[in-house]
Design a protein around this motif. Structure first.
Motif, PDB file in Angstrom:
ATOM      1  N   ASN A 214       0.930  -0.822   0.133  1.00  0.00           N
ATOM      2  CA  ASN A 214      -0.011  -0.507  -0.151  1.00  0.00           C
ATOM      3  C   ASN A 214       0.600   1.604   0.180  1.00  0.00           C
ATOM      4  O   ASN A 214       1.376   1.813   0.570  1.00  0.00           O
ATOM      5  CB  ASN A 214      -0.556   0.153   1.718  1.00  0.00           C
ATOM      6  N   ASN A 215       0.750   1.883  -1.013  1.00  0.00           N
ATOM      7  CA  ASN A 215       1.793   3.308  -1.736  1.00  0.00           C
ATOM      8  C   ASN A 215       1.556   4.505  -0.140  1.00  0.00           C
ATOM      9  O   ASN A 215       1.945   5.089   0.703  1.00  0.00           O
ATOM     10  CB  ASN A 215       1.808   3.714  -2.550  1.00  0.00           C
ATOM     11  N   ASP A 216       0.307   4.074   0.431  1.00  0.00           N
ATOM     12  CA  ASP A 216      -0.292   5.250   1.334  1.00  0.00           C
ATOM     13  C   ASP A 216       0.578   4.663   2.518  1.00  0.00           C
ATOM     14  O   ASP A 216       1.166   6.178   3.172  1.00  0.00           O
ATOM     15  CB  ASP A 216      -1.971   5.936   1.331  1.00  0.00           C
TER      16      ASP A 216
ATOM     17  N   GLN B  48       3.641   3.517   2.635  1.00  0.00           N
ATOM     18  CA  GLN B  48       4.452   3.364   2.628  1.00  0.00           C
ATOM     19  C   GLN B  48       5.049   4.693   2.397  1.00  0.00           C
ATOM     20  O   GLN B  48       6.309   4.993   3.593  1.00  0.00           O
ATOM     21  CB  GLN B  48       5.185   2.911   1.589  1.00  0.00           C
ATOM     22  N   VAL B  49       4.331   6.155   1.918  1.00  0.00           N
ATOM     23  CA  VAL B  49       4.343   6.872   2.508  1.00  0.00           C
ATOM     24  C   VAL B  49       4.132   7.843   4.133  1.00  0.00           C
ATOM     25  O   VAL B  49       5.223   8.578   4.143  1.00  0.00           O
ATOM     26  CB  VAL B  49       3.379   8.190   1.797  1.00  0.00           C
TER      27      VAL B  49
END
Length: 204
Positions: free
Chosen positions: A124-126, A128-129
């Motif tokens: 999940n990129n969110d 990871q951010v």
């Protein structure tokens, strides 16, 4: 209120309900895993209806971001003693050892949360951010303290990232293989001397 409109809690009771949903989700995600937890279970654990959950969050992924935010807030609280401390060449080894101890504690304060949320960050990129932002903020704070202590800025941030990687690897090694006190002490000594050496190369 439309089906897609999310309520922003302002009253104490509404804030408490939203907080209860986040806390219940945190516990369930750690206990069962994110993908094995459904919204109905979250609502029941929080003591609210499923409709109330959807009045504060678009979906389970929306809840997950808040849960990880809570986890990161707890990490920040654990590392606050380092962020508030003064660093100089005379105490750098002591500060590094304290950082290692806090890192081990942060990995073990809720091992289930650590494993679940970092695994989700890979998908999940969110998420990871959020973790990237936490790491960047932490390293930037340490960078500023080191510069104030007389360490040079040239490649200092890169050295700091390597130092952080050494500490992370030590934590994973200790937790994964359950190293005994003697082994852990030896690994810490090696890590501290290596990091001090890397940072001394950037000393003015």
């Amino acid at each position: 209120m439309s089906a897609n409109e999310i309520r922003i809690p302002k009253q104490k009771r509404s804030i408490e309900k939203r907080t209860a949903i986040i806390n219940a989700s945190y516990d369930l995600f750690c206990e069962k895993g994110y993908y094995r937890t459904n919204t109905a279970e979250i609502a029941k654990a929080a003591g609210v209806s499923t409709g109330i959950v959807y009045s504060y969050f678009h979906d389970k992924k929306d809840i997950l971001k808040e849960v990880v935010g809570l986890y990161i807030f707890r990490l920040e609280e654990q590392f606050r003693p380092i962020f508030c401390s003064t660093i100089d060449r005379g105490n750098i080894a002591v500060v590094i050892e304290k950082f290692i101890d806090l890192s081990i504690a942060s990995h073990t304060m809720n091992a289930a949360a650590h494993n679940e949320f970092l695994a989700l960050a890979l998908l999940n990129n969110d998420i990871q951010v959020l973790f990237n932002h936490f790491e960047s903020k932490m390293l930037e704070t340490l960078y500023e303290k080191l510069v104030a202590a007389g360490y040079l800025g040239d490649l200092l941030l890169e050295r700091l990232r390597i130092c952080y990687g050494i500490i992370e690897q030590l934590c994973h090694e200790h937790i994964r293989y359950k190293r005994n006190d003697v082994e852990l002490s030896n690994m810490k000594s090696i890590a501290i001397s290596t990091i001090v050496g890397l940072l001394d190369m950037a000393m003015g």
